[in-house]
Design an enzyme around this catalytic site. Sequence first.
Site, short mmCIF file in Angstrom:
data_model
loop_
_atom_site.label_atom_id
_atom_site.label_comp_id
_atom_site.label_asym_id
_atom_site.label_seq_id
_atom_site.Cartn_x
_atom_site.Cartn_y
_atom_site.Cartn_z
N LYS A 118 45.99 37.57 36.65
CA LYS A 118 45.63 38.93 37.06
C LYS A 118 44.72 38.85 38.26
CE LYS A 118 42.70 41.73 34.58
NZ LYS A 118 41.57 41.89 35.52
N GLU A 187 41.43 50.74 35.44
CA GLU A 187 40.10 50.71 34.78
C GLU A 187 39.27 51.91 35.20
OE1 GLU A 187 37.93 47.01 34.71
OE2 GLU A 187 36.15 47.99 33.88
O1 KIV Z 1 37.80 40.82 32.81
C1 KIV Z 1 38.23 41.66 32.01
O2 KIV Z 1 37.91 41.68 30.83
C2 KIV Z 1 39.14 42.67 32.53
C3 KIV Z 1 39.41 43.84 31.66
C4 KIV Z 1 38.30 44.77 31.82
C5 KIV Z 1 40.73 44.45 31.95
O3 KIV Z 1 39.59 42.57 33.63
#
Ligand code: KIV
Length: 299
Positions: A118, A187
């Site tokens: 991600k 978010e």
């Molecule tokens: O780092 C994390 O936990 C995240 C979530 C808030 C989606 O990116």
Amino acid sequence: MSVHNSRKRLLAPDITAMKGQGPIVALTAYHAHTAAIADRYCDFLLVGDSLGMVMHGFETTVPVPLELMIMHGRAVVRGAKRALVVVDMPFGSYEESPSVAFRNAARVMKETDCGAVKIEGGRRMAETIRYLVERGIPVMAHIGLTPQSVNVIGGFKAQGRTTEQWAAIEEDARLVADAGAFAVVLEAITQPLAARITEAINIPTIGIGASESCDGQILVMEDMLGLSPQVPRFVKKFGKVGEAIEDAIQSYAEDVRSRAFPTPDHTYPMKAEAPKGRSRVSPSQVRATKKPKTLSSKG
Ligand code: KIV
């Protein structure tokens, strides 16, 4: 290819295919044992860089190094058997250029065996997302509040609270979807904006503080367990794990101090020993009673 894939784990395209099929369930996970539990209920587990804050005591996610993500990523992949494991690329490991992003993301994939990475950012990351996806790295995007940019945004602030902000965030969503992201985290954005984005794009939206209008939900595990000392407004605490830990530690300390623990039940009994003394059997008698070795059982 003649080798059958015996892995039962969900892959990034399976998550994309879940759009419109009912809510996708996700949690963050940072270690093997909690990942094994969450794996039974979640479609994907995110090794979020939030681990820097919830596990390592950093004030933001900015200081988190790539090596830490890899170490926790490995643990989660070992614990989870079915859920897709997504590992966050930490600040500084992907923004410089698509090729730097590829080198670091490929390292994360190879060293953790996770199924996707991600990255945070909308339009500014669209080219990088396309570059990674074309080279075999599934990417989940993350827009709205992007915590790695906290120093620019000026705090962990909800986004899209005025309609003027909507167009830019909607455009971010469209561009990451067009670039090939398999899903996008929204978010801390308002419900009407989350609903518009979810309607407008063909990949799942995964909300964290972004309302029920998203295709799926994710929370930070420690927050929903009731372990984090402070949580954002959008967190529902589903457990009281912090209180349970404190109760257990308090009882332990009391029992140790009062010598109520350990009891004989918690210690090892001695093994029965043969009485000590000189053997009456001579070494030659021992040799004579030993069976000769045979080469096979049929011997
Ligand atoms: O780092 C994390 O936990 C995240 C979530 C808030 C989606 O990116």
